[in-house]
Scaffold this active site. Structure first.
Site, PDB file in Angstrom:
ATOM      1  N   THR A   1     -11.884  -5.090   9.593  1.00  0.00           N
ATOM      2  CA  THR A   1     -11.378  -5.125   8.220  1.00  0.00           C
ATOM      3  C   THR A   1     -10.230  -6.115   8.058  1.00  0.00           C
ATOM      4  OG1 THR A   1     -12.002  -2.815   7.894  1.00  0.00           O
ATOM      5  CG2 THR A   1     -10.372  -3.719   6.379  1.00  0.00           C
TER       6      THR A   1
ATOM      7  N   PRO B   1      -7.435  -7.929   4.854  1.00  0.00           N
ATOM      8  CA  PRO B   1      -6.881  -7.649   3.524  1.00  0.00           C
ATOM      9  C   PRO B   1      -7.848  -7.972   2.393  1.00  0.00           C
ATOM     10  CG  PRO B   1      -5.220  -8.687   4.894  1.00  0.00           C
ATOM     11  CD  PRO B   1      -6.498  -8.715   5.680  1.00  0.00           C
TER      12      PRO B   1
ATOM     13  N   GLU C   1     -15.139   3.312   8.274  1.00  0.00           N
ATOM     14  CA  GLU C   1     -16.455   3.104   8.893  1.00  0.00           C
ATOM     15  C   GLU C   1     -17.518   2.787   7.835  1.00  0.00           C
ATOM     16  OE1 GLU C   1     -15.809   2.655  11.714  1.00  0.00           O
ATOM     17  OE2 GLU C   1     -15.336   4.349  12.995  1.00  0.00           O
TER      18      GLU C   1
END
Length: 418
Positions: free
Chosen positions: A163, A165, A400
């Site tokens: 992940t 920003p 997830e």
């Protein structure tokens, strides 16, 4: 099933199990908990032993400290290393590199049991296991032998870095670059919401070595202490407070090409395959929280009196408790079916993992939230464990892959011709 060496490891735990089992299974049976929600139903004798060890560890090593870890934001490394001594640092990593070599179903059973003691800590252990498996599965012999043994003992801890920003649900749009310069990649960019960030030793990083889209992404292992690797401030979170969360930042961070897992351009596939298992793992953690909350709600209904009677005599609350138990068992069955499909590499595995994650995390949060409601004002006090279960599993509907993305994956599977 487990290798002979794995079985002997658990056999040696017989004294530990015998001593502490009374605190978990026998206590539950003495309280008269109905067998309809017994998490051992349908399991093999071997799986029941794994489950007993995990329940006992949760009861003795995790539950007594759960509130303190949450309040003081303690990352319980020594406790996790004790868990690793039981084989929980590399549950589905292969035995030749120090793993336990169990199946995805075994793993689900273990994470469900551990989460009754502390969801937040178990969730980190599940992420660590996912990283360990990714190195074991996609790494070459040198990489596996270099990283996996220390990860299995949890002498070294791992974090998963996907992940960013600006790239959450749309992971294929990630911007962290890895430019090839001689025998090194030079990484620039940042990762967000990284569990263990700053406190862990090994970072499995998805980065862009090629053009736009999924095919331009590769996977590299970055070790703590590498020049150019730094971390953001520790995030303040609603739950999951026993594990630190920080941004992971790369500024001209040079990583040897030999640290790449798989081929260039294979990173997105590696990430998604890891997440399929991660979704089962996090759903299993939700099961453990819900299982604990059904017990907590039942106990409260039996002792709390209003209008001259215990709450257990109120038919509305009886029906609510019945619904909670039904949702728990339905969620558990769905998660275990998805775990089996993933282990067998069935064509329906991706959709079933998404279904299980969607259904179990939604329904288990509803169970825990209803348990809090049944406690009334007491449920909102931090002296009562139910509020921590609610806070800790709320994020399971987000990470997830958000549950909205799970719906997209399921719909795509339904609408795509075979």
């Amino acid at each position: 099933m487990a290798a002979v060496g794995t079985l002997s490891r658990f056999v040696r735990l017989s004294s530990f199990v015998g001593k502490s089992r009374r605190l978990t299974f026998n206590r539950i049976q003495r309280r008269g908990i109905a067998t309809c929600i017994d998490p051992s139903l349908g399991l093999s004798d071997e799986q029941k032993e794994f489950q007993k060890v995990a329940f006992d560890f949760a009861a003795n090593e995790m539950a007594p400290h759960m509130a303190e870890w949450d309040e003081k934001e303690i990352f319980p490394v020594e406790c996790m290393r004790k868990a690793a001594q039981l084989g929980f640092g590399g549950i589905y990593t292969q035995p030749e590199v120090g793993g336990t070599g169990l199946s995805r179903l075994d793993t689900s059973v273990i994470f469900e049991a551990l989460s009754t003691g502390c969801v937040s800590t178990t969730a980190y252990i599940s992420i660590h296991n996912m990283c360990n498996w990714m190195i074991d599965t996609f790494g070459n012999t040198e990489q596996r032998e270099r990283y996996c043994p220390d990860l299995c003992t949890m002498e070294k801890l791992a974090s998963y870095c996907l992940t960013e920003p600006g790239a959450g649900s749309d992971a294929a749009s990630l911007l962290t670059t890895a430019q090839l310069k001689g025998d090194h990649y030079v990484l620039n960019g940042s990762k967000a919401f990284i569990s263990g960030g700053g406190d862990t030793d090994v970072y499995v990083v998805m980065c862009r070595t090629g053009g736009k889209g999924a095919k331009g992404i590769s996977c590299v292992v970055v070790e703590k202490g590498t020049p150019g690797l730094s971390f953001g401030k520790k995030e303040r979170k609603v739950g999951w407070n026993s594990q630190p969360t920080r941004a992971v930042i790369f500024e001209d961070c040079a990583v040897p090409v030999t640290n790449r897992l798989g081929a260039e351009g294979q990173g997105f596939s590696i990430a998604m395959r890891g997440l399929n298992g991660g979704r089962i793992n996090i759903a299993s953690c939700s099961l453990g929280a819900a299982h604990a909350c059904v017990h907590l709600a039942r106990d409260h209904l039996l002792v709390r009196k209003q209008f001259g009677e215990t709450l257990s005599s109120n038919q509305f609350l009886q029906f609510k408790l019945a619904e909670m138990a039904t949702k728990l068992v339905a969620s558990r069955l769905m998660v275990r079916e998805a775990a089996t499909a993933l282990q067998e590499n069935r064509p329906d595995a991706v959709a079933l993992c998404s279904m299980a994650k969607l259904f179990a995390t939604d329904e288990c949060f509803t169970i825990c939230n209803q348990a809090l409601q049944m406690h009334g004002g007491y449920g909102y006090l931090k002296d009562y464990a139910v509020q921590q279960f609610v806070r800790d599993i709320r994020v399971h509907q987000i990470l997830e892959g958000t549950n909205e993305v799970m719906r997209l994956i399921i719909a795509r599977d339904l609408l795509t011709d075979s």
